[in-house]
Design a protein around this motif. Sequence first.
Motif, PDB file in Angstrom:
ATOM      1  N   GLU A   1      -1.626  17.316 -12.645  1.00 38.56           N
ATOM      2  CA  GLU A   1      -1.736  18.747 -12.387  1.00 38.56           C
ATOM      3  C   GLU A   1      -0.978  19.573 -13.415  1.00 38.56           C
ATOM      4  OE1 GLU A   1      -0.481  19.414  -8.453  1.00 38.56           O
ATOM      5  OE2 GLU A   1      -2.313  18.596  -7.503  1.00 38.56           O
ATOM      6  N   SER A   2       0.220  19.121 -13.789  1.00 35.01           N
ATOM      7  CA  SER A   2       0.995  19.839 -14.808  1.00 35.01           C
ATOM      8  C   SER A   2       0.267  19.837 -16.158  1.00 35.01           C
ATOM      9  CB  SER A   2       2.384  19.214 -14.949  1.00 35.01           C
ATOM     10  OG  SER A   2       2.260  17.858 -15.396  1.00 35.01           O
ATOM     11  N   VAL A   3      -0.326  18.698 -16.512  1.00 33.48           N
ATOM     12  CA  VAL A   3      -1.071  18.622 -17.783  1.00 33.48           C
ATOM     13  C   VAL A   3      -2.298  19.551 -17.749  1.00 33.48           C
ATOM     14  CG1 VAL A   3      -2.466  17.111 -19.235  1.00 33.48           C
ATOM     15  CG2 VAL A   3      -0.286  16.298 -18.328  1.00 33.48           C
ATOM     16  N   ILE A   4      -2.980  19.633 -16.613  1.00 34.07           N
ATOM     17  CA  ILE A   4      -4.156  20.497 -16.489  1.00 34.07           C
ATOM     18  C   ILE A   4      -3.773  21.957 -16.616  1.00 34.07           C
ATOM     19  CG2 ILE A   4      -5.901  21.299 -14.836  1.00 34.07           C
ATOM     20  CD1 ILE A   4      -6.086  18.395 -13.863  1.00 34.07           C
ATOM     21  N   LYS A   5      -2.615  22.341 -16.005  1.00 30.58           N
ATOM     22  CA  LYS A   5      -2.189  23.742 -16.097  1.00 30.58           C
ATOM     23  C   LYS A   5      -1.884  24.129 -17.532  1.00 30.58           C
ATOM     24  CE  LYS A   5      -0.315  24.110 -11.404  1.00 30.58           C
ATOM     25  NZ  LYS A   5       0.925  24.271 -10.600  1.00 30.58           N
ATOM     26  N   THR A   6      -1.154  23.263 -18.244  1.00 35.10           N
ATOM     27  CA  THR A   6      -0.868  23.560 -19.659  1.00 35.10           C
ATOM     28  C   THR A   6      -2.166  23.643 -20.469  1.00 35.10           C
ATOM     29  OG1 THR A   6      -0.539  21.182 -20.037  1.00 35.10           O
ATOM     30  CG2 THR A   6       1.419  22.508 -19.573  1.00 35.10           C
ATOM     31  N   TYR A   7      -3.101  22.773 -20.172  1.00 37.42           N
ATOM     32  CA  TYR A   7      -4.382  22.789 -20.907  1.00 37.42           C
ATOM     33  C   TYR A   7      -5.168  24.072 -20.615  1.00 37.42           C
ATOM     34  CZ  TYR A   7      -9.092  21.447 -22.314  1.00 37.42           C
ATOM     35  OH  TYR A   7     -10.327  21.422 -22.902  1.00 37.42           O
ATOM     36  N   ASP A   8      -5.137  24.541 -19.344  1.00 39.10           N
ATOM     37  CA  ASP A   8      -5.851  25.766 -18.995  1.00 39.10           C
ATOM     38  C   ASP A   8      -5.271  26.968 -19.722  1.00 39.10           C
ATOM     39  OD1 ASP A   8      -7.562  24.413 -17.367  1.00 39.10           O
ATOM     40  OD2 ASP A   8      -6.435  24.794 -15.520  1.00 39.10           O
TER      41      ASP A   8
ATOM     42  N   GLU B   1       0.817  -1.201   0.000  1.00 36.65           N
ATOM     43  CA  GLU B   1       0.000   0.000   0.000  1.00 36.65           C
ATOM     44  C   GLU B   1       0.858   1.262   0.000  1.00 36.65           C
ATOM     45  OE1 GLU B   1      -3.678   1.963   2.618  1.00 36.65           O
ATOM     46  OE2 GLU B   1      -2.711   0.085   3.252  1.00 36.65           O
ATOM     47  N   LEU B   2       1.966   1.254   0.773  1.00 32.51           N
ATOM     48  CA  LEU B   2       2.857   2.414   0.791  1.00 32.51           C
ATOM     49  C   LEU B   2       3.450   2.666  -0.601  1.00 32.51           C
ATOM     50  CD1 LEU B   2       4.689   1.822   4.212  1.00 32.51           C
ATOM     51  CD2 LEU B   2       2.960   3.558   3.686  1.00 32.51           C
ATOM     52  N   GLY B   3       3.852   1.600  -1.288  1.00 29.94           N
ATOM     53  CA  GLY B   3       4.397   1.763  -2.642  1.00 29.94           C
ATOM     54  C   GLY B   3       3.351   2.319  -3.609  1.00 29.94           C
ATOM     55  N   GLN B   4       2.140   1.827  -3.483  1.00 29.61           N
ATOM     56  CA  GLN B   4       1.077   2.307  -4.373  1.00 29.61           C
ATOM     57  C   GLN B   4       0.739   3.772  -4.099  1.00 29.61           C
ATOM     58  OE1 GLN B   4      -0.321   0.762  -6.873  1.00 29.61           O
ATOM     59  NE2 GLN B   4       0.744  -1.193  -6.583  1.00 29.61           N
ATOM     60  N   LYS B   5       0.790   4.223  -2.850  1.00 28.71           N
ATOM     61  CA  LYS B   5       0.523   5.622  -2.535  1.00 28.71           C
ATOM     62  C   LYS B   5       1.558   6.551  -3.143  1.00 28.71           C
ATOM     63  CE  LYS B   5      -2.090   5.059   1.745  1.00 28.71           C
ATOM     64  NZ  LYS B   5      -2.097   5.310   3.209  1.00 28.71           N
ATOM     65  N   SER B   6       2.877   6.154  -3.063  1.00 27.44           N
ATOM     66  CA  SER B   6       3.914   6.983  -3.671  1.00 27.44           C
ATOM     67  C   SER B   6       3.703   7.095  -5.175  1.00 27.44           C
ATOM     68  CB  SER B   6       5.291   6.397  -3.359  1.00 27.44           C
ATOM     69  OG  SER B   6       5.375   5.067  -3.903  1.00 27.44           O
ATOM     70  N   LYS B   7       3.320   5.995  -5.836  1.00 27.45           N
ATOM     71  CA  LYS B   7       3.025   6.058  -7.274  1.00 27.45           C
ATOM     72  C   LYS B   7       1.840   6.987  -7.555  1.00 27.45           C
ATOM     73  CE  LYS B   7       4.656   1.448  -8.553  1.00 27.45           C
ATOM     74  NZ  LYS B   7       4.249   0.130  -9.101  1.00 27.45           N
ATOM     75  N   ALA B   8       0.809   6.942  -6.708  1.00 25.93           N
ATOM     76  CA  ALA B   8      -0.366   7.784  -6.910  1.00 25.93           C
ATOM     77  C   ALA B   8      -0.013   9.261  -6.802  1.00 25.93           C
ATOM     78  CB  ALA B   8      -1.448   7.431  -5.893  1.00 25.93           C
ATOM     79  N   LYS B   9       0.904   9.620  -5.858  1.00 29.49           N
ATOM     80  CA  LYS B   9       1.326  11.019  -5.735  1.00 29.49           C
ATOM     81  C   LYS B   9       2.034  11.492  -6.980  1.00 29.49           C
ATOM     82  CE  LYS B   9       1.598  11.212  -0.691  1.00 29.49           C
ATOM     83  NZ  LYS B   9       2.492  11.404   0.483  1.00 29.49           N
ATOM     84  N   ARG B  10       2.952  10.633  -7.515  1.00 23.51           N
ATOM     85  CA  ARG B  10       3.636  11.016  -8.747  1.00 23.51           C
ATOM     86  C   ARG B  10       2.638  11.224  -9.891  1.00 23.51           C
ATOM     87  NH1 ARG B  10       7.313   7.024  -7.077  1.00 23.51           N
ATOM     88  NH2 ARG B  10       6.444   5.547  -8.596  1.00 23.51           N
ATOM     89  N   TYR B  11       1.665  10.339  -9.991  1.00 18.55           N
ATOM     90  CA  TYR B  11       0.657  10.469 -11.061  1.00 18.55           C
ATOM     91  C   TYR B  11      -0.171  11.746 -10.893  1.00 18.55           C
ATOM     92  CZ  TYR B  11       1.646   5.628 -12.376  1.00 18.55           C
ATOM     93  OH  TYR B  11       2.245   4.500 -12.793  1.00 18.55           O
ATOM     94  N   GLU B  12      -0.486  12.112  -9.626  1.00 19.67           N
ATOM     95  CA  GLU B  12      -1.254  13.335  -9.385  1.00 19.67           C
ATOM     96  C   GLU B  12      -0.489  14.576  -9.822  1.00 19.67           C
ATOM     97  OE1 GLU B  12      -2.265  13.365  -5.317  1.00 19.67           O
ATOM     98  OE2 GLU B  12      -3.855  11.824  -5.484  1.00 19.67           O
ATOM     99  N   MET B  13       0.831  14.607  -9.547  1.00 20.23           N
ATOM    100  CA  MET B  13       1.654  15.738  -9.974  1.00 20.23           C
ATOM    101  C   MET B  13       1.680  15.849 -11.487  1.00 20.23           C
ATOM    102  SD  MET B  13       4.775  15.391  -7.228  1.00 20.23           S
ATOM    103  CE  MET B  13       5.672  16.774  -7.890  1.00 20.23           C
TER     104      MET B  13
END
Length: 437
Positions: free
Chosen positions: A280-287, A265-277
């Motif tokens: 967010e970068s893709v959303i900013k460029t799209y905006d 679960e700890l490994g999966q959470k770290s992957k989820a944080k990277r995916y969220e970042m």
Amino acid sequence: MPTSKPTNIDAQRILGIMDELKEKLTYLSVATPQVLAGLQSEEGAAAQELVGPELMKQFAEQMRLEELYVVASAAADRDLAHGDESEEVRGEEHSLKKNTLELCRKMRAIPNIVTELRNFQERDATRNVIQFLKTLADMQELTLKRLTTTVEEERSRTELLEHYKNREAEASKRRQQLEKDLTHLKSACERAQSHRNEILTKLKAELLDVRDSKAERMTELRNKYEKRMKDHESAFASKEEDLLRKINALKEANKKSRANNEEEELGQKSKAKRYEMDVESVIKTYDTSIKEMAFSCGERMDAYKKEQKQLNELADHFKKVEEERTTIAAEEAIADARQAKRQAERARRDLSSALLQAFWRGILAREQYAQMKKAKKKKGGKPKKKEPPPSSRGGPPPAAQRTRCVRRSVARRGTCAGAVRSHGVRAGRAAPAAMGR
């Protein structure tokens, strides 16, 4: 008493008399001392103006004559018992009749006088008079029906009444028969009720027997099922022990698997944080790209609105120009049509006048020719003084010659008139055609 059927005139006369009677009774129903007192009071000032001073005097005179007539009638009744008849009663009666007729005539001339005078009367005092007037109206309607009903209709109504009477007698007989049947049915129902009561008594006795046997049966069943319940309880206890042992073993296995799954679960959470970042970068460029596109779209929409406004102004301008051109063309067409119509009318008149002039010249020529023929026939005799022809004299031919000429040309005149009419029709048809062109 005549036995013949009254005619339509007799019926109308009877109905007219009854209408006059209702009208006079309506007027006399408000000629009471109570109404007179109300008119003379302060509240009746407006009604007194409507009635007028003459009618007020007539009201007072009517009340006085009625009182005198009542007194005279009472005295006459006493005198009549002794065999004497008073002249005073007849005089009072004549005066009262005359005043009553005059009062009704004057009240008829004032509209809505009965409604105004009803306000000074109590309802209880006028109830009998109104009821009498309603009864009189019903009697008038019944009289009208009887006067307008023929012998055949009266006979048919009598036959219908006899038919309904026969039906009523038959219905009465049927009712008596039904009452007898109902009495028999009631007795039968009472016998059936007593029979059912006997059956119910027997069933109650059997119910007591069943209750006694039921108590013994319930005791046996209770003992049987208590024994079965104890057997089931012992089987359930043994089965419960086995299931508890299995539950404990599963709990130990669950603890071990939970410890292993926490690391995953700890490994999966770290992957989820990277995916969220990354998201967010893709959303900013799209905006940012969308904002730039919206700004450029707004500029283009403003330019499009300006062009659309200019286009609408030009369309309105050209529409007005086209309407003006159409109006000018229509006015020119109307002017051309009027000119063509005037020319056609002028040509028709010219042709008609030429035709009439030619016809008149033909008449004059025929008259000259007839005079020449007469002169040739009379050459052998005494020469007469020649008269100049009508055309040389400058005036119209004599009346006799003109009449003869007209009689000779009766057959030709129809032809000429037909030619004139046909020419006028052609000219009239040519004018609308010119207007259409």
